[in-house]
Design an enzyme around this catalytic site. Structure first.
Site, PDB file in Angstrom:
ATOM      1  N   SER A 150       0.810  -1.219   0.000  1.00  0.00           N
ATOM      2  CA  SER A 150       0.000   0.000   0.000  1.00  0.00           C
ATOM      3  C   SER A 150       0.843   1.270   0.000  1.00  0.00           C
ATOM      4  CB  SER A 150      -0.941   0.002   1.211  1.00  0.00           C
ATOM      5  OG  SER A 150      -0.231  -0.177   2.417  1.00  0.00           O
ATOM      6  N   ASP A 399      -5.090   5.491  11.493  1.00  0.00           N
ATOM      7  CA  ASP A 399      -4.074   5.082  10.515  1.00  0.00           C
ATOM      8  C   ASP A 399      -2.853   5.972  10.711  1.00  0.00           C
ATOM      9  OD1 ASP A 399      -2.478   4.429   8.400  1.00  0.00           O
ATOM     10  OD2 ASP A 399      -3.993   4.720   6.838  1.00  0.00           O
ATOM     11  N   HIS A 402      -0.055   4.992   6.764  1.00  0.00           N
ATOM     12  CA  HIS A 402      -0.136   5.634   5.450  1.00  0.00           C
ATOM     13  C   HIS A 402      -0.095   7.150   5.602  1.00  0.00           C
ATOM     14  CE1 HIS A 402      -2.086   1.631   5.039  1.00  0.00           C
ATOM     15  NE2 HIS A 402      -1.333   1.602   3.945  1.00  0.00           N
TER      16      HIS A 402
END
Length: 431
Positions: A150, A399, A402
């Site tokens: 990712s 998160d 990311h």
């Protein structure tokens, strides 16, 4: 080395008579020269001593004659500091339709906007603002592929948004759940940019409801991307975080060991060596399949991207900071340091193997240290839209891995463009 006086061989009286008038005549010429071609700031003595693994960039010199040549300056982009930038990013959360929902912090209601106004300033050189036209010109008639986990997708979506400010990309291929395999086309320059989901780069079976660990086959690369390698001109490889999950490792028919696999009757061997082996197999395969065939290919390895969890992932304040760390405030250490070290080592070893091939170029995009200093750049609770619209809840998912888009990851692509400009200024045989 001293300069020679232009009137050294003239008599004293001659110099006394004509020297003042000569100086008066030269003064306006000098002022005009300085106005149009200001003297560049010289490097300090410490700036002239680059650290290991420098990236070479080219800087145009002032005069028109010298503009036809280039001066090479060594620069380590990983060493520097984040400085405030009033200009902000090239794009916003709605100007391009390629941002993954969980990284669109602006559209999800993140209230603070300070994280958008920082630029990375390397200690030894200048990092130019991203130029979409320049990037697409350098990539004209070529195919660029982001391959990995990712983080590869995060960097890809940042690039697409910056390029979309010049030329809207056309989605021409989509396959797999969660958009894991996609390709875009830029008709203006006949450029293709794609993303391949391959969290280990090597062949692997991801964990599932029936299997709570990954299976990695370290002697074989993932066929999902290598089968298209003949049609790719430039590759950006990025992985790392999936190696932290439980896994069993295979080499051929043999079980090498595992990481965090109670009940599997395997020897615990961690993941650092396995991580390095996966990169080695990947780079060796690219050299074997492309470099040895005589077809040119450029390879970039984006180094490990640190996370910034300061608390539980499902509690408020998991990554609460709203500004970068100051210079010297945060040190690269432990897992972040080791993962980066493994990648840089494998890149250097692969460079040595590929030296005999003039059609193979490889560079580490060293973003680990500069990313470590940006704890403010993650979505945190804003991985979901307006998480506090109904008040602050006891539990909220965060998160802290990311990056928000726009955000710090845009800098990775600014450095990528500088590497491409340097490559363009060099012949393949003159590396």
């Amino acid at each position: 080395m001293g300069s020679v006086h232009p009137f050294k061989h003239q008599s004293h009286s001659f110099a006394k008579k004509f020297l003042p008038w000569t100086l008066y005549a030269l003064l306006p010429i000098a002022l005009i020269r300085l106005y149009f071609y200001p003297i560049p700031h010289s490097l300090s003595p410490t700036d002239q001593l680059p650290p290991n693994n420098p990236i070479i960039i080219t800087t145009p010199s002032p005069s028109q004659e010298e503009e036809r040549s280039h001066v090479q300056i060594a620069c380590d982009y990983s060493t520097g500091k984040w400085v405030h930038d009033k200009n902000g990013p090239l794009y916003n959360g709605t100007s391009c339709g390629t941002i993954k929902d969980g990284q669109n912090c602006l559209s999800h209601g993140r209230p603070d906007k300070g994280y958008l106004h920082w630029r990375w300033r390397p200690k030894q050189c200048q990092l130019a603002r991203f130029e979409p036209t320049n990037f697409l010109q350098l990539l004209r008639n070529k195919h660029l592929a982001f391959i990995g986990d990712s983080m590869a997708r995060n960097q890809l979506e940042s690039l697409l948004c910056m390029l979309a400010t010049l030329s809207p990309p056309q989605l021409i291929y989509r396959d797999g759940e969660d958009n894991k395999f996609r390709k875009w086309h830029f008709p203006s320059h006949n450029v293709n940019i794609s993303v391949y989901w391959s969290p280990f780069l090597v062949k692997g079976v991801e964990k599932s409801n029936s299997q709570n660990y990954n299976k990695l086959y370290l002697d074989s690369v993932d066929e999902r991307w290598v089968s298209d390698l003949d049609h790719i001109d430039m590759v950006v490889l990025s992985m790392g975080h999936w190696f932290l999950h439980p896994a069993v490792y295979f080499y051929g028919d043999s079980v090498l060991g595992c990481h965090y696999c109670p009940g599997q009757n395997c020897t615990e061997i961690g993941f650092y060596q396995v991580f390095g082996k996966a990169f080695k197999t990947t780079l060796d395969t690219i050299i074997e399949k492309r470099a040895s065939s005589g077809i040119p290919i450029d390879v970039i390895v984006t180094t490990f991207s640190p996370s910034h969890f300061e608390g539980d992932w499902d509690k408020l304040g998991a990554c609460p900071k709203t500004e970068p760390y100051k210079e010297g405030e945060k040190k690269l250490e432990w897992m972040d340091e080791e993962m980066r070290k493994v990648e840089v080592r494998e890149v250097e070893e692969a460079k040595e193997k590929g030296e005999r091939f003039t059609n193979f170029r490889l560079e580490a995009l060293d973003v680990t240290k500069l990313s470590l200093l940006r704890p403010d750049g993650h979505p945190g609770p804003y991985m979901y839209p307006f998480p506090f619209a109904n008040g602050v809840t006891e539990r909220v998912h965060n998160d802290c891995v990311h990056w928000c888009l726009p955000g710090p990851v845009d800098t990775w692509n600014e450095i990528l463009l500088d590497v491409m400009k340097r490559w363009e200024g060099q012949s393949r045989s003159g590396r």
